[in-house]
Write an enzyme that holds these catalytic residues in place. Structure first.
Site, PDB file in Angstrom:
ATOM      1  CG  HIS A  35      51.673  40.050  40.706  1.00 55.73           C
ATOM      2  ND1 HIS A  35      50.997  38.956  41.206  1.00 55.73           N
ATOM      3  CD2 HIS A  35      51.337  41.088  41.519  1.00 55.73           C
ATOM      4  CE1 HIS A  35      50.313  39.306  42.273  1.00 55.73           C
ATOM      5  NE2 HIS A  35      50.493  40.595  42.491  1.00 55.73           N
ATOM      6  N   GLY A 147      49.072  48.285  38.967  1.00 55.51           N
ATOM      7  CA  GLY A 147      47.990  47.763  38.140  1.00 55.51           C
ATOM      8  C   GLY A 147      46.728  48.592  38.266  1.00 55.51           C
TER       9      GLY A 147
HETATM   10  P1  AMP Z   1      49.137  42.848  45.058  1.00 51.85           P
HETATM   11  O1  AMP Z   1      50.207  41.811  45.099  1.00 51.85           O
HETATM   12  O2  AMP Z   1      47.755  42.294  44.973  1.00 51.85           O
HETATM   13  O3  AMP Z   1      49.300  43.911  46.128  1.00 51.85           O
HETATM   14  O4  AMP Z   1      49.328  43.613  43.684  1.00 51.85           O
HETATM   15  C1  AMP Z   1      50.573  44.144  43.302  1.00 51.85           C
HETATM   16  C2  AMP Z   1      50.387  44.950  42.049  1.00 51.85           C
HETATM   17  O5  AMP Z   1      49.865  44.105  41.021  1.00 51.85           O
HETATM   18  C3  AMP Z   1      49.388  46.110  42.203  1.00 51.85           C
HETATM   19  O6  AMP Z   1      49.865  47.239  41.492  1.00 51.85           O
HETATM   20  C4  AMP Z   1      48.128  45.549  41.578  1.00 51.85           C
HETATM   21  O7  AMP Z   1      47.264  46.548  41.070  1.00 51.85           O
HETATM   22  C5  AMP Z   1      48.706  44.697  40.469  1.00 51.85           C
HETATM   23  N1  AMP Z   1      47.755  43.668  40.041  1.00 51.85           N
HETATM   24  C6  AMP Z   1      47.100  42.784  40.835  1.00 51.85           C
HETATM   25  N2  AMP Z   1      46.252  42.030  40.094  1.00 51.85           N
HETATM   26  C7  AMP Z   1      46.375  42.461  38.808  1.00 51.85           C
HETATM   27  C8  AMP Z   1      45.756  42.095  37.578  1.00 51.85           C
HETATM   28  N3  AMP Z   1      44.838  41.124  37.510  1.00 51.85           N
HETATM   29  N4  AMP Z   1      46.111  42.766  36.456  1.00 51.85           N
HETATM   30  C9  AMP Z   1      47.042  43.761  36.513  1.00 51.85           C
HETATM   31  N5  AMP Z   1      47.672  44.143  37.650  1.00 51.85           N
HETATM   32  C10 AMP Z   1      47.335  43.511  38.785  1.00 51.85           C
END
Ligand code: AMP
Length: 292
Positions: A35, A147
């Site tokens: 994030h 991401g």
């Molecule tokens: P989430 O909180 O899991 O819904 O993710 C929020 C955003 O962070 C989304 O756009 C995900 O794709 C991105 N994201 C989650 N994990 C990673 C990671 N390891 N590397 C890059 N972006 C990430």
């Protein structure tokens, strides 16, 4: 920069006009380095970085981990302050889905929402697109950063924005990993140490698959599968959900003779934790076999 926190639509609306261009990073909280990488990217793209923190019930199936999903708002706000975020929108479920006042209109993810990850999680992508569109309408960002870790989600958000003429520029960041390859995820905290070892098979399968890219799609899948099959026989085992080599924009599986960019996507469950990972790769034409 002081961090402004809005918990309601009214608070958000009152604050929005004091910011210029906004790059929004939508999240479900439990913020980690992945994030943070999106926030840093957003910082270079707009005057203000906004982060939304909302565990969206609409994208969880009935047997999924909505109730146990980590909620760590105090820590998350410290991360946002540390990354120079200007605005956090952290609404309650009631704010986003006011009871009795919804007509049930949602965004349909279409056919792409029913394949690959969508085949395992019916309705998941409808829920994702619906909340993302709602967040766009509430925050009104010029840019939003996602991401590549959730590659199918990213592809579908790009499609929604194109299909529905949503005036938001979509930007993306590569997956951030631990040193041993495990993709960072808020769900990693559920893993016991032995489960974490098994979970490493997902990223290892991607690396082995990517290394076979010059030999064509069949070899990519074979190399990835052999790692995953081995992990299925370890203790604790990996329950493989899928391993697929897909077109990066349609998420349809590529043919045996496909040449061009692709995404190798894997998903599986270790213990009770559902994990996904993927890698972009480029399939080159098979070298001609030598004839003498
Ligand atoms: P989430 O909180 O899991 O819904 O993710 C929020 C955003 O962070 C989304 O756009 C995900 O794709 C991105 N994201 C989650 N994990 C990673 C990671 N390891 N590397 C890059 N972006 C990430």
């Amino acid at each position: 920069m002081t961090l402004v926190i809005a918990r309601t639509r009214e608070e958000l609306a009152a604050e929005r006009s004091s910011f210029g261009t906004i790059a929004l990073v939508p999240t479900m909280g439990a913020l980690h380095e992945g994030h943070r990488s999106l926030m840093r990217r957003a910082r270079g793209l707009a005057g203000t970085v906004a982060v939304s923190i909302f565990v969206n019930p609409l994208q969880f199936g009935p047997n999924e981990d909505l109730d146990r999903y980590p909620r760590t708002l105090t820590d998350d706000l410290a991360v946002c302050a540390d990354e120079g975020v200007g605005l956090v929108f952290a609404p309650t479920v009631e704010t986003m889905y006011p009871e009795g006042r919804s007509t049930g209109v949602t965004v349909s993810a279409g056919e792409m929402g029913t394949i690959v990850e969508g085949a395992s999680r019916p309705g998941h992508f409808d829920g994702v697109l619906t909340v993302v569109l709602k967040l766009f309408n509430l925050v009104r960002p010029e840019i939003a950063v996602f991401g590549e870790k959730d590659a199918q989600q990213l592809a579908m958000i790009r499609r929604m924005v194109a299909d529905l003429n949503v005036p938001v520029w979509i930007d993306a960041c590569p997956t951030v990993r631990e040193n041993d390859g495990l993709a960072l995820s808020s769900r990693n905290r559920y893993l016991s140490p032995p489960e974490r070892v098994t979970a490493l098979s997902l990223s290892l399968a991607l690396r082995r698959g990517a290394a076979a890219a010059p030999d064509g799609p069949a070899k990519v899948l074979k190399a990835a599968r052999s790692v995953l099959d081995e992990a299925a026989d370890t203790e604790p085992p990996l329950e493989l959900d899928y391993v697929k080599l897909v077109d990066p924009t349609t998420f349809h599986e590529v043919d045996e003779d496909y040449v061009g960019p692709a995404v190798l996507a894997v998903a599986g469950t270790v213990g009770s934790t559902h994990l996904i990972d993927n890698t972009p790769l480029y399939l080159t034409p098979e070298p001609p076999t030598e004839t003498r």
